[in-house]
Each structure stands twice: as structure tokens, then as C-alpha cells.
Design a protein around this motif. Structure first.
Motif, PDB file in Angstrom:
ATOM      1  N   SER A 158     -36.226 -16.002  12.876  1.00 15.75           N
ATOM      2  CA  SER A 158     -36.330 -14.599  12.465  1.00 15.75           C
ATOM      3  C   SER A 158     -34.963 -13.929  12.443  1.00 15.75           C
ATOM      4  O   SER A 158     -34.679 -13.109  11.568  1.00 15.75           O
ATOM      5  CB  SER A 158     -37.282 -13.841  13.397  1.00 15.75           C
ATOM      6  OG  SER A 158     -36.775 -13.801  14.713  1.00 15.75           O
ATOM      7  N   THR A 159     -34.078 -14.289  13.385  1.00 14.28           N
ATOM      8  CA  THR A 159     -32.732 -13.722  13.380  1.00 14.28           C
ATOM      9  C   THR A 159     -31.918 -14.252  12.208  1.00 14.28           C
ATOM     10  O   THR A 159     -31.096 -13.539  11.629  1.00 14.28           O
ATOM     11  CB  THR A 159     -32.015 -14.038  14.711  1.00 14.28           C
ATOM     12  OG1 THR A 159     -32.811 -13.571  15.793  1.00 14.28           O
ATOM     13  CG2 THR A 159     -30.668 -13.348  14.784  1.00 14.28           C
ATOM     14  N   THR A 160     -32.135 -15.514  11.846  1.00 19.38           N
ATOM     15  CA  THR A 160     -31.495 -16.069  10.653  1.00 19.38           C
ATOM     16  C   THR A 160     -31.886 -15.269   9.420  1.00 19.38           C
ATOM     17  O   THR A 160     -31.040 -14.939   8.574  1.00 19.38           O
ATOM     18  CB  THR A 160     -31.879 -17.549  10.487  1.00 19.38           C
ATOM     19  OG1 THR A 160     -31.264 -18.312  11.528  1.00 19.38           O
ATOM     20  CG2 THR A 160     -31.432 -18.088   9.140  1.00 19.38           C
ATOM     21  N   PHE A 161     -33.160 -14.934   9.295  1.00 24.13           N
ATOM     22  CA  PHE A 161     -33.624 -14.104   8.184  1.00 24.13           C
ATOM     23  C   PHE A 161     -32.995 -12.718   8.258  1.00 24.13           C
ATOM     24  O   PHE A 161     -32.555 -12.167   7.249  1.00 24.13           O
ATOM     25  CB  PHE A 161     -35.152 -13.986   8.214  1.00 24.13           C
ATOM     26  CG  PHE A 161     -35.861 -15.062   7.448  1.00 24.13           C
ATOM     27  CD1 PHE A 161     -36.493 -14.781   6.247  1.00 24.13           C
ATOM     28  CD2 PHE A 161     -35.925 -16.354   7.927  1.00 24.13           C
ATOM     29  CE1 PHE A 161     -37.160 -15.768   5.530  1.00 24.13           C
ATOM     30  CE2 PHE A 161     -36.584 -17.356   7.234  1.00 24.13           C
ATOM     31  CZ  PHE A 161     -37.207 -17.063   6.027  1.00 24.13           C
ATOM     32  N   GLY A 164     -29.299 -12.821   7.447  1.00 27.80           N
ATOM     33  CA  GLY A 164     -28.941 -13.496   6.201  1.00 27.80           C
ATOM     34  C   GLY A 164     -28.048 -14.691   6.447  1.00 27.80           C
ATOM     35  O   GLY A 164     -27.109 -14.964   5.686  1.00 27.80           O
ATOM     36  N   GLN A 165     -28.335 -15.451   7.506  1.00 35.71           N
ATOM     37  CA  GLN A 165     -27.513 -16.575   7.918  1.00 35.71           C
ATOM     38  C   GLN A 165     -27.807 -17.829   7.092  1.00 35.71           C
ATOM     39  O   GLN A 165     -28.789 -17.891   6.355  1.00 35.71           O
ATOM     40  CB  GLN A 165     -27.748 -16.862   9.404  1.00 35.71           C
ATOM     41  CG  GLN A 165     -26.683 -16.317  10.333  1.00 35.71           C
ATOM     42  CD  GLN A 165     -25.433 -17.185  10.299  1.00 35.71           C
ATOM     43  OE1 GLN A 165     -25.437 -18.324   9.844  1.00 35.71           O
ATOM     44  NE2 GLN A 165     -24.327 -16.632  10.795  1.00 35.71           N
ATOM     45  N   ILE A 166     -26.943 -18.850   7.245  1.00 30.28           N
ATOM     46  CA  ILE A 166     -27.082 -20.099   6.484  1.00 30.28           C
ATOM     47  C   ILE A 166     -27.546 -21.253   7.363  1.00 30.28           C
ATOM     48  O   ILE A 166     -27.453 -22.415   6.966  1.00 30.28           O
ATOM     49  CB  ILE A 166     -25.749 -20.483   5.807  1.00 30.28           C
ATOM     50  CG1 ILE A 166     -24.651 -20.665   6.872  1.00 30.28           C
ATOM     51  CG2 ILE A 166     -25.360 -19.479   4.763  1.00 30.28           C
ATOM     52  CD1 ILE A 166     -23.416 -21.313   6.319  1.00 30.28           C
ATOM     53  N   ASN A 167     -28.086 -20.955   8.545  1.00 27.30           N
ATOM     54  CA  ASN A 167     -28.485 -22.023   9.463  1.00 27.30           C
ATOM     55  C   ASN A 167     -29.535 -22.946   8.876  1.00 27.30           C
ATOM     56  O   ASN A 167     -29.513 -24.161   9.104  1.00 27.30           O
ATOM     57  CB  ASN A 167     -29.014 -21.410  10.766  1.00 27.30           C
ATOM     58  CG  ASN A 167     -28.008 -20.475  11.400  1.00 27.30           C
ATOM     59  OD1 ASN A 167     -26.889 -20.863  11.692  1.00 27.30           O
ATOM     60  ND2 ASN A 167     -28.396 -19.232  11.598  1.00 27.30           N
ATOM     61  N   LEU A 168     -30.493 -22.395   8.151  1.00 30.92           N
ATOM     62  CA  LEU A 168     -31.561 -23.217   7.586  1.00 30.92           C
ATOM     63  C   LEU A 168     -31.025 -24.157   6.506  1.00 30.92           C
ATOM     64  O   LEU A 168     -31.515 -25.281   6.356  1.00 30.92           O
ATOM     65  CB  LEU A 168     -32.675 -22.329   7.024  1.00 30.92           C
ATOM     66  CG  LEU A 168     -33.499 -21.575   8.075  1.00 30.92           C
ATOM     67  CD1 LEU A 168     -34.395 -20.538   7.413  1.00 30.92           C
ATOM     68  CD2 LEU A 168     -34.345 -22.553   8.891  1.00 30.92           C
ATOM     69  N   LEU A 169     -30.017 -23.714   5.759  1.00 27.82           N
ATOM     70  CA  LEU A 169     -29.393 -24.587   4.766  1.00 27.82           C
ATOM     71  C   LEU A 169     -28.710 -25.763   5.446  1.00 27.82           C
ATOM     72  O   LEU A 169     -28.865 -26.922   5.026  1.00 27.82           O
ATOM     73  CB  LEU A 169     -28.376 -23.791   3.944  1.00 27.82           C
ATOM     74  CG  LEU A 169     -27.495 -24.603   2.990  1.00 27.82           C
ATOM     75  CD1 LEU A 169     -28.348 -25.315   1.948  1.00 27.82           C
ATOM     76  CD2 LEU A 169     -26.444 -23.721   2.335  1.00 27.82           C
ATOM     77  N   ILE A 327     -19.198 -21.354  20.882  1.00 29.81           N
ATOM     78  CA  ILE A 327     -20.101 -20.265  20.515  1.00 29.81           C
ATOM     79  C   ILE A 327     -21.271 -20.849  19.745  1.00 29.81           C
ATOM     80  O   ILE A 327     -21.100 -21.417  18.668  1.00 29.81           O
ATOM     81  CB  ILE A 327     -19.401 -19.204  19.640  1.00 29.81           C
ATOM     82  CG1 ILE A 327     -18.193 -18.607  20.352  1.00 29.81           C
ATOM     83  CG2 ILE A 327     -20.401 -18.117  19.257  1.00 29.81           C
ATOM     84  CD1 ILE A 327     -18.516 -17.685  21.498  1.00 29.81           C
ATOM     85  N   SER A 328     -22.467 -20.737  20.305  1.00 28.86           N
ATOM     86  CA  SER A 328     -23.699 -21.097  19.593  1.00 28.86           C
ATOM     87  C   SER A 328     -24.607 -19.881  19.634  1.00 28.86           C
ATOM     88  O   SER A 328     -25.321 -19.660  20.610  1.00 28.86           O
ATOM     89  CB  SER A 328     -24.395 -22.309  20.258  1.00 28.86           C
ATOM     90  OG  SER A 328     -23.685 -23.488  20.028  1.00 28.86           O
ATOM     91  N   TRP A 329     -24.532 -19.074  18.591  1.00 29.51           N
ATOM     92  CA  TRP A 329     -25.387 -17.897  18.554  1.00 29.51           C
ATOM     93  C   TRP A 329     -26.852 -18.316  18.558  1.00 29.51           C
ATOM     94  O   TRP A 329     -27.204 -19.415  18.124  1.00 29.51           O
ATOM     95  CB  TRP A 329     -25.084 -17.052  17.319  1.00 29.51           C
ATOM     96  CG  TRP A 329     -23.683 -16.535  17.244  1.00 29.51           C
ATOM     97  CD1 TRP A 329     -22.797 -16.724  16.229  1.00 29.51           C
ATOM     98  CD2 TRP A 329     -22.999 -15.736  18.219  1.00 29.51           C
ATOM     99  NE1 TRP A 329     -21.619 -16.103  16.507  1.00 29.51           N
ATOM    100  CE2 TRP A 329     -21.706 -15.480  17.722  1.00 29.51           C
ATOM    101  CE3 TRP A 329     -23.349 -15.214  19.462  1.00 29.51           C
ATOM    102  CZ2 TRP A 329     -20.756 -14.734  18.426  1.00 29.51           C
ATOM    103  CZ3 TRP A 329     -22.417 -14.467  20.168  1.00 29.51           C
ATOM    104  CH2 TRP A 329     -21.144 -14.224  19.656  1.00 29.51           C
ATOM    105  N   SER A 330     -27.692 -17.439  19.019  1.00 33.72           N
ATOM    106  CA  SER A 330     -29.110 -17.793  19.170  1.00 33.72           C
ATOM    107  C   SER A 330     -29.719 -18.271  17.862  1.00 33.72           C
ATOM    108  O   SER A 330     -30.573 -19.162  17.852  1.00 33.72           O
ATOM    109  CB  SER A 330     -29.890 -16.599  19.718  1.00 33.72           C
ATOM    110  OG  SER A 330     -29.896 -15.530  18.787  1.00 33.72           O
ATOM    111  N   HIS A 331     -29.266 -17.719  16.730  1.00 33.45           N
ATOM    112  CA  HIS A 331     -29.854 -18.123  15.449  1.00 33.45           C
ATOM    113  C   HIS A 331     -29.398 -19.521  15.025  1.00 33.45           C
ATOM    114  O   HIS A 331     -29.975 -20.090  14.098  1.00 33.45           O
ATOM    115  CB  HIS A 331     -29.543 -17.092  14.359  1.00 33.45           C
ATOM    116  CG  HIS A 331     -28.107 -16.672  14.270  1.00 33.45           C
ATOM    117  ND1 HIS A 331     -27.141 -17.460  13.717  1.00 33.45           N
ATOM    118  CD2 HIS A 331     -27.477 -15.548  14.682  1.00 33.45           C
ATOM    119  CE1 HIS A 331     -25.971 -16.829  13.756  1.00 33.45           C
ATOM    120  NE2 HIS A 331     -26.151 -15.668  14.351  1.00 33.45           N
TER     121      HIS A 331
END
Length: 448
Positions: A158-161, A164-169, A327-331
Motif C-alpha cells: 500500500s505504501t508503494t502505491f 508511486g514507488q518502483i518496488n513491484l517492478l 536503508i530499507s524503507w518499509s515499502h
């Protein structure tokens, strides 16, 4: 006579017309229900996000600014974007990927990024089920729809959404590699491209080399070097700045003690009440990195089923990367999706094929604990200023470090479970049979 013949033909066709099998009807209905659930989940999330006003897309705006800097020829690592003055932190190749976003308005950017992440979440859910080899292929689309609908409500996704992060990519590229056979010429490209965008997936190439899959590891490494070369070719000044200065400046990314930093360094900084863990953090990171890669290698060699060996070792490598990164942000922890799918697969298999035992309860407990950790958003309720993050009570420390603590638990569970499986197969089957089973899976996994 003609009408009689026509009627007879219709009756004959009716007798020979195939009726859908009950299984096929049930599969279609459950698949439709799962996809409808995923769609309703997305709609519900978007409505809630708009009602509560949490749709800043701040990271997407940074990506857009990076793409615009490439187009205009401005210095990539001198720019700041959004009201929070966020800086560019990814390699130059990532900025090249972001160039198309520079042509979009803020509204179109938000729509495009949200739609893209929704599609990528579906891909990650599908690939997570494929990686875990669960459930049966005919049920996999229904399972992926259900997983996507539930995963949207985890804090990392949800934080990625929201940002607007690129973690899922990045996760989708690596998972695409993990679900292919090692004999495929394309295996390794996904991890190499992912590392070119965000450096941490480079650890997968190291894991491949350490486990003897040299060709695939070299393919991933060569692809990564290709992204670096492309950055040097098109953005020589920015490449020099990044690889000699910006890469080593962790202050560009954020404060280590930030409550959203879910790495070992973040956990250590908050526990020691210091913003700079220093040599202690470096030493712990190296130790956990070596231990995580050792665990992944042990699982790869020991788990009797090749499909599950690939899944467990791959997720262990991802967790290791998240733990040792400064640094590993929660998303970044969108890897909770394949992690929980894998635990669900193992738990359901044991419930289906044998009576519950201690391992059934252990795996099921790990699954429920992981769901609670990633669905609760608990650390978001804690003080969020960096000064307050250095003065947390012991129970606040547990909430603030929930992700790395669960990651360490997962790394401890993986080798014990692999060893248990190996012993079970050794008792039930001859070692030659186990070896032949892995060889057959190795030959067919790429086509699944």
C-alpha cells in the motif's frame, strides 16, 4: 422428410454436445470471484486513499524530475524534487528508464503509476504462486487474484502505491528470473536489469555464483554491467558523480534511525539510541549477509524438491538484501508477498497430505505472524520524528523493528525446514530417487 432429418440431427447434436465438467465450472467461478475480489480491493483502496488524502506520489514525482533532468541535460544528482527536497538516489540507468514520465502531467502521472503498479501487483502475485509451485496450475489464476487482493492491504504494498514507488517492478523482474529454468538463455536478464535500476538485486547474481549456477550468474552480472555502460555512454557526467560520490553518501537517502527504515542498521540505530551505528552496524551487516547467503545456499542444496528449493533460496536472498542494506524503507519489503505465499503453500500442503504435527503448527504460526506484521501497519502508530525514534521504549522497539526481526526469524526457519524435508525424503525414498526427482524438475521448471 427434410424436417424429420433436421430434428433428428438436432437431437443427435444435443446428445453429443459436451457439458462442462464440474471441475471446469468450479475453476471458472472461483477464478472470476478471485479477480472480482482483486478489483473490488483495488477500488476500495483507491477510494480510501482519496478520502484520507494520502496520495502524494512523492517518489513518482522524483522519478519524473530525474527523467526531465535527462531530457534537459541538467545535473541528475544536484536536483531536488517535491516540497520535501528529495534527491536522486538511483543509478543513472534508472533515470533513463524514467524519461517517458517527464512528458506527463501530475494527474496523468498518478493515473499511469497507479495503473502500472496494479498490473505489476497481479504479476508479482502470479509469479509468487508459480515460484512456490502452488496451487495446481488450473487454480493458479484464482490464487493469484486472491493474493493480489489481500496483498494490496499490506503496509509495504500500500505504501508503494501511495508513494508511486518502483518496488513491484524490481520484484517482478527478479521473480521472473526465479521462475525460469537455469537452462533458459533469458534467465539472469531480469535480475541484471533490476540491479541496474536499484543496486540491491545484485546480490542474486552473487547467490547464483556461490551455488554453482555460473552461467546464469554471469548472465545477470553481464546484464547489470550493460546497464552501467549504457549510463556511462548517455550520461557520462552523472555516471562519474554517482559511482564516485553519490553512491557512498547515505545522507542522500535519509536518516538511518528513521522509523520507516526497516533494515538492520535502522533497528540498531534505534536500539543503541544513535544515528550512526558505525563499525557495529557494518560488522553486523557483513555477518548477517554471509549468514543469509549461506542459508540460501544450504536450502538450495538440501531441499529435495527443486521448485521449493528455488523458492526458499530466492526469498532468503531477498530478505538478506533487505536486512543488510543501510536503508530499507518499509515499502521495499514487498517481498512479503512471495514470502507469505511460500509459507501458505507449505502449510496447506501439510494440512492436505498428513495429520497436523509440530511443523504444521510452526509453518502456520510463521504465516499468521507474518500476516499480522505486514498487515497491521503497527509501526506507523509510533512517533515519526527522527529525534523521537532514538528514544523508544522496549515494546516500541519491537514494533519499530518488526520487519527485520521477522526477516531474521524467516532466515532461521528456512534451513531447519529444509533439513526436516531432506530427512523425511531420505527415510521414504532412496537418495537416487530424490536426485532423479530434482533432475526431472530442473528439466521441466522452465516450461511451467
Amino acid at each position: 422428410m427434410t424436417s424429420d432429418t433436421t430434428a433428428a440431427a438436432r437431437q443427435s447434436a444435443g446428445r453429443h454436445r459436451r457439458k462442462p465438467r464440474p471441475d471446469a465450472v468450479r475453476i471458472r467461478r472461483r477464478t472470476a470471484a478471485a479477480l472480482a475480489f482483486a478489483l473490488l480491493s483495488l477500488i476500495g483502496y483507491l477510494l480510501g486513499r482519496n478520502v484520507f488524502g494520502t496520495h502524494g506520489m512523492i517518489d513518482a514525482l522524483v522519478y519524473q524530475a530525474e527523467g526531465a533532468a535527462v531530457v534537459s541535460g541538467h545535473s541528475l544528482y544536484d536536483l531536488t524534487a517535491t516540497s520535501q527536497n528529495l534527491a536522486a538516489t538511483y543509478p543513472p540507468f534508472a533515470a533513463l528508464v524514467f524519461v517517458p514520465s517527464s512528458r506527463l502531467s501530475a494527474s496523468l502521472l498518478a493515473i499511469a503509476v497507479t495503473a502500472g503498479n496494479a498490473a505489476l501487483l497481479g504479476v508479482v502475485a502470479w509469479l509468487s504462486c508459480k515460484l512456490a509451485d502452488w496451487p495446481a496450475r488450473r487454480w493458479r489464476l484464482a490464487a493469484a487474484g486472491t493474493v493480489a487482493g489481500l496483498a494490496l492491504w499490506t503496509e509495504p504494498v500500500s505504501t508503494t502505491f501511495r508513494y508511486g514507488q518502483i518496488n513491484l517492478l524490481v520484484a517482478a523482474l527478479v521473480l521472473w528470473d526465479l521462475t525460469r529454468g537455469d537452462d533458459s538463455r533469458l534467465t539472469g536478464l531480469g535480475s541484471g536489469i533490476a540491479a541496474g535500476i536499484k543496486l540491491t538485486p545484485g546480490i542474486f547474481a552473487l547467490h547464483l555464483l556461490l551455488t554453482g549456477r555460473v552461467r546464469v550468474g554471469l548472465a545477470a552480472g553481464t546484464t547489470f554491467l550493460g546497464t552501467v555502460a549504457l549510463g556511462w555512454l548517455l550520461l557520462p557526467r552523472d555516471s562519474l558523480r554517482y559511482w564516485t560520490q553519490a553512491l557512498f553518501d547515505t545522507t542522500r537517502v535519509g536518516a538511518t534511525q528513521d522509523i520507516a527504515n526497516q533494515s538492520l542498521d535502522g533497528l540498531l540505530a534505534r536500539s543503541l539510541h544513535t544515528a550512526t551505528p558505525g563499525l557495529i552496524g557494518t560488522g553486523l551487516g557483513l555477518a548477517v549477509g554471509a549468514a543469509g547467503l549461506t542459508v540460501a545456499g544450504y536450502v538450495w542444496r538440501s531441499y529435495p524438491s527443486l521448485a521449493r528449493a528455488r523458492a526458499w533460496s530466492g526469498v532468503c536472498v531477498a530478505v538478506t538484501a533487505l536486512l543488510v542494506s543501510p536503508i530499507s524503507w518499509s515499502h521495499h519489503w514487498v517481498w512479503c508477498v512471495p514470502m507469505l505465499v511460500l509459507l501458505a503453500a507449505e502449510t496447506m500442503d501439510r494440512l492436505r497430505y498428513q495429520r497436523p504435527d509440530r511443523w504444521t503448527w510452526t509453518l502456520g504460526g510463521a504465516l499468521l505472524l507474518g500476516a499480522a506484521v505486514f498487515l497491521s501497519h503497527a509501526f506507523r502508530l509510533l512517533p515519526i520524528t527522527n529525534t523521537q525514534a532514538l528514544h523508544l521504549t522496549w515494546y516500541q522497539q519491537l514494533l519499530a523493528g518488526a520487519y527485520p526481526l521477522y526477516g531474521l526469524l524467516f532466515l532461521g526457519l528456512a534451513p531447519a525446514w529444509a533439513r526436516s524435508r531432506r530427512r523425511h525424503w531420505a527415510r521414504e525414498l532412496r537418495p537416487q530417487t530424490v536426485a532423479r526427482s530434482r533432475e526431472r524438475e530442473l528439466a521441466t521448471v522452465g516450461s511451467c
